[in-house]
Design a protein around this motif. Structure first.
Motif, PDB file in Angstrom:
ATOM      1  N   ARG A 107       8.521  -1.820   4.886  1.00 53.84           N
ATOM      2  CA  ARG A 107       8.602  -2.857   3.845  1.00 53.84           C
ATOM      3  C   ARG A 107      10.039  -3.013   3.352  1.00 53.84           C
ATOM      4  O   ARG A 107      10.486  -4.135   3.078  1.00 53.84           O
ATOM      5  CB  ARG A 107       7.654  -2.528   2.681  1.00 53.84           C
ATOM      6  CG  ARG A 107       6.189  -2.749   3.008  1.00 53.84           C
ATOM      7  CD  ARG A 107       5.292  -2.671   1.779  1.00 53.84           C
ATOM      8  NE  ARG A 107       5.337  -1.393   1.108  1.00 53.84           N
ATOM      9  CZ  ARG A 107       4.567  -0.340   1.418  1.00 53.84           C
ATOM     10  NH1 ARG A 107       3.701  -0.418   2.408  1.00 53.84           N
ATOM     11  NH2 ARG A 107       4.675   0.789   0.729  1.00 53.84           N
ATOM     12  N   GLU A 124       3.353  -3.615  -2.436  1.00 56.03           N
ATOM     13  CA  GLU A 124       3.278  -4.550  -1.316  1.00 56.03           C
ATOM     14  C   GLU A 124       4.290  -5.678  -1.522  1.00 56.03           C
ATOM     15  O   GLU A 124       4.692  -5.969  -2.651  1.00 56.03           O
ATOM     16  CB  GLU A 124       1.869  -5.138  -1.205  1.00 56.03           C
ATOM     17  CG  GLU A 124       0.805  -4.117  -0.864  1.00 56.03           C
ATOM     18  CD  GLU A 124       0.976  -3.497   0.519  1.00 56.03           C
ATOM     19  OE1 GLU A 124       1.432  -4.195   1.449  1.00 56.03           O
ATOM     20  OE2 GLU A 124       0.671  -2.303   0.664  1.00 56.03           O
ATOM     21  N   ALA A 134       5.062  -6.830   7.375  1.00 55.81           N
ATOM     22  CA  ALA A 134       5.083  -5.421   6.985  1.00 55.81           C
ATOM     23  C   ALA A 134       3.971  -4.629   7.657  1.00 55.81           C
ATOM     24  O   ALA A 134       4.119  -3.425   7.884  1.00 55.81           O
ATOM     25  CB  ALA A 134       4.982  -5.293   5.466  1.00 55.81           C
TER      26      ALA A 134
END
Length: 187
Positions: A107, A124, A134
């Motif tokens: 990420r 996230e 990702a």
């Protein structure tokens, strides 16, 4: 769980890296320790370096791959401990932490490519497209890691780096193909 003292900081959070599992497994299961800078220290160096985002992302991802002797040992220990964790429940927590750390590193790479703020641990990326990127990247890294570790004679460091750069381009669209190449369908 103790976090690595040399893990890079994002705000008030620390970023654990694959080094956590390597160190824990090396000490507890394999009885070996690395001699150079840890994965997390090398990644921290890239995160804090004055680099363009895509270059930073590529360098971060390359730290997870066997590009030299030190990283080859780290990957070999990682794979041995990964397999061992299937039968040794004492390695379950380090395995889960390393799983989360690798995905976090991916990420960070995606955010770097897009010039976005670095996500916190467990955070996230916003948007379905970024989430897909990702999710895809660690699958590629894991596959490349396994292939290069189990068949090292078939891969050169330059070939591994080229594969990472190509996957980075495919996943994020960065760097974009020159107009004439995209017109002719890429390669």
């Amino acid at each position: 769980m103790t976090r690595s003292a040399d893990a890079p900081s994002t705000g008030n959070r620390r970023i654990p890296a694959m080094a956590l599992l390597v160190a824990l497994c090396a000490v507890s299961a394999c009885g070996a320790q690395g001699g150079g800078r840890s994965v997390s220290a090398r990644i921290a160096g890239h995160l804090h370096a004055d680099l363009p985002g895509p270059e930073r992302a590529r360098r971060i991802l390359e730290e997870l791959l066997p590009l030299d002797g030190e990283r080859r040992v780290e990957v070999d220990v990682w794979l041995a401990c990964l397999l061992r964790s299937r039968v040794d429940k004492s390695l379950a927590e380090p395995h889960r932490n390393a799983w989360a750390a690798e995905r976090h590193i991916c990420r960070l790479a995606i955010a770097s490519c897009h010039g976005l703020p670095m996500p916190g641990l467990g955070q996230e990326l916003a948007g379905a497209g970024l989430k897909r990127q990702a999710a895809r990247l660690p699958v590629f890294i894991d596959g490349l890691t396994l292939q290069t570790a189990t068949s090292p004679a078939r891969f050169t460091p330059d070939g591994i780096r080229a594969a990472v750069a190509e996957e980075q381009r495919l996943v994020t669209g960065w760097p974009p193909l020159p107009a004439f190449m995209s017109f002719f369908g890429g390669r």
